[in-house]
Enzyme design. Structure first.
Site, PDB file in Angstrom:
ATOM      1  CE  LYS A  97      13.930 -58.822  -0.324  1.00  0.00           C
ATOM      2  NZ  LYS A  97      14.152 -58.122   0.613  1.00  0.00           N
ATOM      3  NE  ARG A  98      12.875 -58.685 -10.342  1.00  0.00           N
ATOM      4  CZ  ARG A  98      12.057 -59.013 -11.153  1.00  0.00           C
ATOM      5  NH1 ARG A  98      11.633 -58.181 -12.678  1.00  0.00           N
ATOM      6  NH2 ARG A  98      11.299 -60.646 -11.339  1.00  0.00           N
TER       7      ARG A  98
END
Length: 489
Positions: free
Chosen positions: A256-257
């Site tokens: 997600k980062r």
């Protein structure tokens, strides 16, 4: 044998990413394959990273995927609390940290973090790996008590004998051996009384009776440190099932980062939770047959940890899209209508158009729900379009051939009294026969003329049926006038 008990222990630090959801699924399947218990535990000891609302995301995601936990927050099975910050308040970790000190598996450390960090930076500058050699291990009990009584801040660190090695057997990767002199004497209890992830994990897993620990393979090399604590306490070690990572490509993990889609992102884009769950079950696990479409109940029966691979599995959005389409097409029509209604409302706001009929023409043609609004927006707004759309080599159609077809269609439709699919179908088939053309040479240009698009979810009969006689004739008239004007130029 004791009852199988697994746990999913997420930290409330944001959205549910795909790798995390797959861990939850595998933990659930390991338990349910043997009629065991699946426990939810919220690991919120790192409160600096906690995101508001993240716990609600965890609960809603598990609910959406039907991964119903047997024990957890608001579902006490007798070994709660199931939220680690509440366990901190109950003094559980502090109690066991001091027990571990008494057993020789840990020690009190008064070293300042900035001094340790300075040593780490020095080692990095030399290109050396850093392992902290804690001088506090040699302090006497009296000296320790004196410094604590004086109010000196301290942590509790794990004590590791630097001789020999520690081995364990992982259910996926086999025997893992780590030299003890490569293991860092990690902090177990911080100066604020909060446990670190590694320590709380061991204490909670034991007290909650966890028999099988399912987690990512990034913990393969640190698991021996967990096992040294189990051994120091005299506790049985759980079975370990370390899973390969979910990859974005051959070199990068899905994250997600890095902007990769979370479960919530995929649902927002129109993917079904049950299709997502089915797909991620196959990211790292191979069934014994060629079957690819599984209900959750079928996965519980088929799942076997011996078929979890050791290599990273690449997340293929195209494969998920295909699978999502299969799920949509396999729905009965009433369920499908209910499922697509929010998306259908985005595309067609005119209440005069029958949503049931629109759902029927969409049913076998949609792979992702987010496709729907653009597929059907022509019902509300008849778009301006280029007459080159009438050109189709497969249909042997072009603007010159389309004009007489449209004029004849308008004439026949004006005289049609019963406006429904069957009568429209018969009318166009009669027109094909009268004009000595192929089906596509009539129906393709009519479809373009009343939709303004080369590709639509239904044919000219379905579209005309939904539009109604007045609107269909109005659109045909406009399209004929546009075509006549351009051909006469």
């Amino acid at each position: 044998m004791s009852k199988v008990r697994t746990r999913f222990a997420p930290s409330p630090t944001g959205y549910m990413h795909i790798g995390n959801l797959r861990t939850a699924l595998y933990a659930y399947l390991v338990a349910k394959h043997d009629n065991g218990d699946f426990i939810l535990r919220i690991e919120d000891t790192d409160q600096a990273r906690e995101v508001e609302g993240a716990c609600d995301i965890i609960y809603s995601t598990l609910n959406a995927c039907n991964l119903n936990y047997d024990e957890g927050p608001n579902k006490d099975g007798g070994v709660g609390p199931y939220i680690q910050s509440e366990r901190v308040k109950a003094g559980i970790y502090k109690e066991y940290a001091w027990k571990l000190v008494e057993l020789g598996g840990a020690h009190v450390c008064f070293c300042k973090s900035e001094d340790i960090e300075a040593q780490r930076e020095l080692a990095n500058a030399r290109g050396e790996s850093f392992l902290y050699h804690d001088p506090c291990k040699n302090l006497s009990k009296a000296e320790i008590q004196k410094r604590i009584d004086a109010g000196e801040p301290y942590v509790i660190r794990q004590t590791i004998d630097t001789f020999g090695s520690t081995s364990y057997t992982d259910e996926v990767y086999g025997t893992i051996t780590v030299d003890n002199n490569t293991m860092d004497e990690q902090i177990l209890l911080k100066s604020d009384g909060f446990p670190t992830y590694n320590f709380a994990n061991v204490i909670d897993d034991h007290l909650m009776g966890i028999t099988h620990v399912v987690r990512g393979n990034e913990y393969l090399s640190s698991t021996p440190k967990y096992n040294l604590m189990y051994d120091a306490f005299g506790w049985n070690q759980p079975k370990y099932i370390h899973c390969p990572p979910v990859m974005k490509n051959e070199h990068e993990k899905l994250s997600k980062r890095n902007g990769d889609a979370s479960f919530q992102d995929l649902v927002a884009k129109g993917y079904l939770p049950q299709a997502i769950l089915n797909y991620i079950a196959l990211l790292g696990w191979s069934p014994e047959t060629e079957q690819e479409i599984y209900s959750l109940d079928e996965l519980c029966v088929a799942f076997n940890v011996q078929h979890i691979g050791t290599s990273g599995a690449i997340f293929d959005i195209n494969k998920l899209t295909w699978m999502n389409g299969v799920y949509l097409r396999n729905m009965d029509l009433p369920t499908y209508e209910t499922t697509i209604e929010p998306w259908l409302n985005q595309g067609v706001k005119n209440p005069n158009y029958d949503h049931h009929l629109i759902a029927e023409i969409l049913h076998q043609r949609v792979n992702v729900l987010s496709e729907i609004p653009e597929m059907i927006d022509f019902f509300d707004t008849f778009p301006q379009f280029d007459t080159s759309l009438y050109t189709n080599k497969k249909m042997k159609s072009n603007p010159q051939m389309a004009l007489p077809v449209l004029i004849k269609s308008k004439e026949l439709l004006e005289n049609l009294n019963e406006w429904d699919y069957d009568h429209l179908h018969d009318l166009f088939m009669d027109q094909v026969a009268q004009m000595g053309l192929k089906n596509g040479q009539v129906m393709f240009p009519v479809r373009v003329a009343i939709s303004g698009k080369a590709f639509t979810p239904g044919g000219c009969m379905e579209i005309a049926h939904i539009l109604g006689k007045k609107e269909t004739l109005a659109r045909l008239t406009r399209s004929i006038e546009q075509l006549e004007t351009e051909l006469n130029q």
